[in-house]
Design a protein around this motif. Sequence first.
Motif, PDB file in Angstrom:
ATOM      1  N   LYS A 278      -2.373  15.162  14.733  1.00 40.79           N
ATOM      2  CA  LYS A 278      -2.271  13.700  15.453  1.00 40.79           C
ATOM      3  C   LYS A 278      -2.348  12.716  14.559  1.00 40.79           C
ATOM      4  N   ILE A 279      -3.396  12.642  13.521  1.00 46.07           N
ATOM      5  CA  ILE A 279      -3.379  11.565  12.730  1.00 46.07           C
ATOM      6  C   ILE A 279      -2.300  11.430  11.635  1.00 46.07           C
ATOM      7  N   THR A 280      -1.813  12.732  11.325  1.00 48.10           N
ATOM      8  CA  THR A 280      -0.802  12.534  10.296  1.00 48.10           C
ATOM      9  C   THR A 280       0.540  12.018  10.932  1.00 48.10           C
TER      10      THR A 280
ATOM     11  N   ARG B 257       0.903  -1.260  -0.013  1.00 47.16           N
ATOM     12  CA  ARG B 257       0.004  -0.147   0.069  1.00 47.16           C
ATOM     13  C   ARG B 257       0.916   1.008   0.219  1.00 47.16           C
ATOM     14  N   LEU B 258       0.644   2.197  -0.530  1.00 48.37           N
ATOM     15  CA  LEU B 258       1.189   3.484  -0.681  1.00 48.37           C
ATOM     16  C   LEU B 258       1.248   3.826   0.783  1.00 48.37           C
ATOM     17  N   ALA B 259       2.703   4.438   1.033  1.00 49.76           N
ATOM     18  CA  ALA B 259       2.885   4.833   2.494  1.00 49.76           C
ATOM     19  C   ALA B 259       2.088   6.412   2.720  1.00 49.76           C
TER      20      ALA B 259
ATOM     21  N   ALA C 194       2.666   8.619  10.079  1.00 51.01           N
ATOM     22  CA  ALA C 194       3.953   8.792   9.785  1.00 51.01           C
ATOM     23  C   ALA C 194       4.670   7.891  10.556  1.00 51.01           C
ATOM     24  N   LEU C 195       4.444   7.960  11.850  1.00 46.94           N
ATOM     25  CA  LEU C 195       4.977   6.815  12.728  1.00 46.94           C
ATOM     26  C   LEU C 195       4.876   5.453  12.570  1.00 46.94           C
ATOM     27  N   ASP C 196       3.732   4.946  12.171  1.00 46.94           N
ATOM     28  CA  ASP C 196       3.306   3.610  11.977  1.00 46.94           C
ATOM     29  C   ASP C 196       3.971   3.252  10.702  1.00 46.94           C
ATOM     30  N   SER C 197       4.296   4.175   9.717  1.00 49.67           N
ATOM     31  CA  SER C 197       4.466   4.102   8.444  1.00 49.67           C
ATOM     32  C   SER C 197       6.083   4.036   8.031  1.00 49.67           C
TER      33      SER C 197
END
Length: 197
Positions: free
Chosen positions: A183-185, A167-169, A189-192
């Motif tokens: 927060k979501i971004t 999947r695209l990062a 970013a942390l998870d990806s």
Amino acid sequence: MDSLNDLVNILKKLPGLGTKSSRRIAYYLLKQDDKFLAEFSSLISNLRKGLFTCDICGNLSQKNPCNICSDKLRDRNTMCVVEDIEALSAFEQAGIYNGVYHVLGERVSPLDGEDLSDKTIESLKRHIKTNKPDEIIIATNPILEGDLTFYALLEILKNLGIKKISRLAYGLPVGGCIEFADKITLHTALDSRRQVM
């Protein structure tokens, strides 16, 4: 003025246009000469003529199969699955991908009563069976509907013997600043994140 108001109301139906923008476009059109208006209206009225939906990938083209599916130089080992033709067009304009595509033309959105139809699923499976790609890249939008579509596609693809599904990062934009990220971004970013050493 009724015809001008009618034009403004029609233009407001286009994505991203409100009343002010629609009025600005209508007044711009009023200032144009007859030749421009005739060419403009002819292009709009003939927009669908001579366009086909590619039987293989779902792209919009002047021939069937489309130029991408017909191109023997395309890398058939990767298939990028996109939600719509606009996404395919964005990849092509960027010139960063040389594989083939599959356009769903649909997405999963329970609030709008949208789901992937059997026809869409069978078309995707048929395309994969014919092409036998090593990798499927799922390029759905990083929003709730895109996530739901991604997970629905994973369920469909998991038993098809594909070597790699990606999947695209997404996360922080290039040139962006961490302190301005929401927060979501930051979370995505942390998870990806990826390992560099």
